[in-house]
Design an enzyme around this catalytic site. Sequence first.
Site, PDB file in Angstrom:
ATOM      1  N   HIS A 105       1.761   4.615  -2.732  1.00  0.00           N
ATOM      2  CA  HIS A 105       1.838   6.243  -2.538  1.00  0.00           C
ATOM      3  C   HIS A 105       3.167   6.673  -3.035  1.00  0.00           C
ATOM      4  O   HIS A 105       3.392   7.743  -3.555  1.00  0.00           O
ATOM      5  CB  HIS A 105       1.786   6.480  -1.193  1.00  0.00           C
ATOM      6  CG  HIS A 105       0.348   6.213  -0.670  1.00  0.00           C
ATOM      7  ND1 HIS A 105      -0.831   6.883  -1.316  1.00  0.00           N
ATOM      8  CD2 HIS A 105      -0.067   5.796   0.290  1.00  0.00           C
ATOM      9  CE1 HIS A 105      -1.971   6.651  -0.616  1.00  0.00           C
ATOM     10  NE2 HIS A 105      -1.462   5.786   0.482  1.00  0.00           N
TER      11      HIS A 105
ATOM     12  N   HIS B 214       3.807   6.836  -6.567  1.00  0.00           N
ATOM     13  CA  HIS B 214       2.932   8.130  -7.192  1.00  0.00           C
ATOM     14  C   HIS B 214       3.695   9.203  -6.976  1.00  0.00           C
ATOM     15  O   HIS B 214       3.762   9.950  -7.905  1.00  0.00           O
ATOM     16  CB  HIS B 214       1.741   7.918  -6.337  1.00  0.00           C
ATOM     17  CG  HIS B 214       0.750   8.959  -7.051  1.00  0.00           C
ATOM     18  ND1 HIS B 214      -0.543   8.829  -6.353  1.00  0.00           N
ATOM     19  CD2 HIS B 214       0.493   9.767  -7.916  1.00  0.00           C
ATOM     20  CE1 HIS B 214      -1.372   9.825  -7.186  1.00  0.00           C
ATOM     21  NE2 HIS B 214      -0.587  10.156  -8.200  1.00  0.00           N
TER      22      HIS B 214
ATOM     23  N   HIS C 258       0.872  -1.184   0.005  1.00  0.00           N
ATOM     24  CA  HIS C 258      -0.026   0.057   0.136  1.00  0.00           C
ATOM     25  C   HIS C 258       0.937   1.104   0.091  1.00  0.00           C
ATOM     26  O   HIS C 258       0.732   2.156  -0.699  1.00  0.00           O
ATOM     27  CB  HIS C 258      -1.056   0.232   1.113  1.00  0.00           C
ATOM     28  CG  HIS C 258      -2.042   1.322   1.374  1.00  0.00           C
ATOM     29  ND1 HIS C 258      -3.113   1.039   1.041  1.00  0.00           N
ATOM     30  CD2 HIS C 258      -1.610   2.623   1.718  1.00  0.00           C
ATOM     31  CE1 HIS C 258      -3.825   2.329   1.094  1.00  0.00           C
ATOM     32  NE2 HIS C 258      -2.825   2.935   1.738  1.00  0.00           N
ATOM     33  N   GLU C 259       1.813   1.189   0.973  1.00  0.00           N
ATOM     34  CA  GLU C 259       2.751   2.545   0.934  1.00  0.00           C
ATOM     35  C   GLU C 259       3.683   2.625  -0.295  1.00  0.00           C
ATOM     36  O   GLU C 259       3.905   3.741  -0.618  1.00  0.00           O
ATOM     37  CB  GLU C 259       3.522   2.367   2.228  1.00  0.00           C
ATOM     38  CG  GLU C 259       2.773   2.533   3.621  1.00  0.00           C
ATOM     39  CD  GLU C 259       1.537   3.616   3.820  1.00  0.00           C
ATOM     40  OE1 GLU C 259       1.902   4.523   3.141  1.00  0.00           O
ATOM     41  OE2 GLU C 259       0.706   3.212   4.404  1.00  0.00           O
TER      42      GLU C 259
END
Length: 626
Positions: free
Chosen positions: A414, A417, A410-411
């Site tokens: 980010h 991105h 998940h991290e």
Amino acid sequence: MKYSLIFLSLIMVFSMAKSSKAQLKERKDIPEKYKWDNSIIYQSVDDWYKDKQTLEAQIEMLKSFQGKVGKNSELFYTTLKMYFDIYKLYYKFSDYAFRVADEDLRNSSNQSLNQISTTIGTKFAEASSFINPEILSLDNEKIKKFFDEKKELSEFKFYVDDILRLRPHTLTSREEEILASAGLITSTPSEVHSIFDNAEKPNPKIKLSSGETIELNAANYNKYRTVPNRKDRELVMRSMFENYKKFQNTFGANLAGKLRADYFYAKNRKYETVLESSLNANNIPVSVYENLINQIHKNLSTLHRFLKLKAKMLGVKDLHYYDLYTPLVKSVKFKFTVEEGQKLLLDVFKPMGDEYVTTVKKSFDERWIDYIPTNGKRSGAYSSGAQYDLHPYILMNWTDDYESVSTLAHELGHTMHSYFSNKHQTFVNAQYPIFVAEIASTMNENLLNHYMVNNVKSKEEKLYLLGSYLDLLRTTIFRQTSFAEFEWEIHKRIEKGEPITGEDLSKIYLDIVRKYYGHNEGVCKVDDFIAYEWAYIPHFVNYTYYVYQYSTSLIYATAFAEKVINEGQTAVDKFYHILKGGSSDYPIELIKKAGIDPLSSEAFDLTMAKMNKVMDQIEELLNKKK
């Protein structure tokens, strides 16, 4: 300031991760390979203090441009250039302080860096507050003339256009000052809810079938609503929400005050509704919100299929709302060291292409990540993309389990991105709003689940992964959309000038929940006491039209993951419009460029097809087990 709020939303993107029950080590005892490397930012705290002096001097210099922004194109450019140069340095400065403080929250010296950084940020906000009003004081023709004369201004085109877009909803300086001051009053409902709910409201005490007596605070409610004994589950949920019923008028009056405050701001900024006001900050059409609710209504049959499957797997004839948090299958213990988790994720992300995988490997090799829980370290996890000229950083608290791998995936979403947006956009356009932030992260979680389901060895492991995924879709897509619909309905009451009480709120909430869970069709029994659940949920009083983004993010991410898995590199190339896009365009436009129209049914169709496919897999496995 709008730009600082974007920054905060990125640096504070947290995922909760459980703490290890083992005795924690001190940070000095952790091998360097498991710690992030801050030395590339500042060699020493002395270097950090030198930038503090630089920032203070630059902030003072910025003040001297007040009243000059509109004099000519040169001053217009110089002001904006200085403003964003200061911002970039401040991001570096504050991000370092933030992360050093998180390494050991007991260390007062490190905490003082964070406090200094916050103070500098406040001074910067005050010094730059003149910029937007001065831009808005200029007519469009004059601004166009500036951009024609000074070609370097093109870097700031989107930023300036966005300020001008909000001109009809921006007030005079004095009026803006009054609205800002009103925050001292309008923040009260959130504070009242927090104090009363967490400290002063008496909690019920119940006796479980085991003979254990517990007090139903929030932590115990979350823990005991999942217990295997069905009568205990009912007792826990009934006792919790009937206790809220005793105070529904207090909670109701407080929430009504918050709704009126929302309408006060929207109306005075010349918006017809609070929904329009909230979504317009990122230029999101109201139709996106309406489409979410309409599409979910059309797909309630998929939720009902899941609920019937859950009843079957739990072995209950009549499923009740208090059964929903019971896991579909027994938990399976996966064990992963940091190195095993890294190796797994490099395989998981292969569908995203070589550049993505190579960048993830770089984050492992170059120590972008702080893995190990230690005494005094901040709990949970987050990704910080503030280091524009370097790379993002990730805080983890690794516990050698599947949750750790999922959190890191998940991290890393980010982080990728931020990395690609920083690499392909100017600093002005590199940050991105929350509406697209969670797409990149939940995309990775989808890819991880897909990989694991296809590669685990036992049926029990596969059932666990599939069941957990279905629960995620139920709680994030359907549940959060029901919250979004409730929020919309109660705001409309206020906007029509109608009174709203705690009893009204309970009736509205119960009607929506019963519609979603098929109460009248016999799918899931939603007992009367569920009417008071709204008072337990702090989002309604703490935020305004925020929770819908949990639903949209997972829906879009699931759809994009399906495209990547089924279409390959073509879909990956399109998805990079989001990863590289930053804030170069509005989030809706970036999603369109990535291959999905948010106003169509495509994302919903793909997500519901995925959910039905997972249920097909579970039913097939159950038949094989028989």
